[in-house]
Enzyme design. Structure first.
Site, PDB file in Angstrom:
ATOM      1  N   ASP A 153       0.855  -1.181   0.000  1.00 45.63           N
ATOM      2  CA  ASP A 153       0.000   0.000   0.000  1.00 45.63           C
ATOM      3  C   ASP A 153       0.893   1.233   0.000  1.00 45.63           C
ATOM      4  O   ASP A 153       2.084   1.146   0.301  1.00 45.63           O
ATOM      5  CB  ASP A 153      -0.921   0.002   1.221  1.00 45.63           C
ATOM      6  CG  ASP A 153      -2.208   0.808   1.001  1.00 45.63           C
ATOM      7  OD1 ASP A 153      -2.334   1.476  -0.037  1.00 45.63           O
ATOM      8  OD2 ASP A 153      -3.075   0.773   1.890  1.00 45.63           O
ATOM      9  N   ASP A 154       0.320   2.374  -0.350  1.00 45.71           N
ATOM     10  CA  ASP A 154       1.098   3.604  -0.366  1.00 45.71           C
ATOM     11  C   ASP A 154       1.388   4.105   1.041  1.00 45.71           C
ATOM     12  O   ASP A 154       2.474   4.596   1.329  1.00 45.71           O
ATOM     13  CB  ASP A 154       0.410   4.695  -1.198  1.00 45.71           C
ATOM     14  CG  ASP A 154      -1.007   5.017  -0.741  1.00 45.71           C
ATOM     15  OD1 ASP A 154      -1.578   4.288   0.103  1.00 45.71           O
ATOM     16  OD2 ASP A 154      -1.576   6.007  -1.251  1.00 45.71           O
ATOM     17  N   ASP A 170      -1.998   4.791   7.761  1.00 47.50           N
ATOM     18  CA  ASP A 170      -2.341   5.999   8.500  1.00 47.50           C
ATOM     19  C   ASP A 170      -2.776   5.610   9.912  1.00 47.50           C
ATOM     20  O   ASP A 170      -1.954   5.457  10.806  1.00 47.50           O
ATOM     21  CB  ASP A 170      -3.436   6.749   7.732  1.00 47.50           C
ATOM     22  CG  ASP A 170      -3.721   8.142   8.262  1.00 47.50           C
ATOM     23  OD1 ASP A 170      -3.469   8.410   9.452  1.00 47.50           O
ATOM     24  OD2 ASP A 170      -4.227   8.973   7.490  1.00 47.50           O
TER      25      ASP A 170
END
Length: 173
Positions: free
Chosen positions: A106-107, A110
């Protein structure tokens, strides 16, 4: 639609993102050796698509699957976690159905909501992100850059070219 207004912003260019995704692949080489090589990548859409392609190229992984999870709605509002598409059965079956030998990409991690959701599907998979924030960092195995929780990352696919006033004129960022 207005852009979010966090305390800090971190704009990432295409060139920087490419360098960071290649750095992620470099870090993953030892992890790949430890599991006998990654058999497949599961890209968390949408943000994981670009780094997954770069990592797949660098590590010569040919099987790329997606898992589609939505948690952000209206661009900047995090809401309920919704699985739009699960991992294909053929990839989910790898590693005895637990994900051993699978690389999840994933980028960004969070708050960790998406990571928890995907990890539940493939608990023994190796989870890698390009960027990590403190709340989600314990949920990933490998990442490249940590940013503070109150930082909003502007990814290159989210931006267009526009004039930015100098900081001396009171511009944020």
């Amino acid at each position: 639609m207005a852009a979010p207004g966090p305390e800090k912003i971190y704009p990432v260019s295409w060139e920087q993102f490419h360098r960071d995704a290649r750095a992620l692949a470099w870090r993953l080489t030892a992890d790949a050796a430890a599991v006998g090589g990654f058999k497949a990548i599961v890209s968390v859409t949408r943000g994981g698509l670009v780094p997954a392609a770069i990592v797949a190229r660098e590590l010569d992984i040919r099987v790329i699957e997606t898992v589609c999870v939505a948690s952000y709605h209206d661009y900047d509002t995090q809401g309920a976690m919704t699985v739009l598409k699960e991992v294909a059965a053929s990839v989910a079956a790898l590693g005895g159905g637990q994900g051993r030998g699978v690389l999840i990409v994933d980028d960004l991690v969070d708050t960790g909501g998406t990571a928890r959701c995907v990890r539940a599907m493939l608990p023994e998979a190796h989870f890698a992100t390009v960027y990590a924030k403190p709340q989600g960092r314990p949920l990933v195995d490998t990442f490249v850059t940590e940013v503070s929780q109150d930082t909003w990352i502007y990814f290159p696919w989210d931006m267009g070219l526009a004039f930015q006033p100098p900081i001396r004129e009171g511009a944020a960022g």
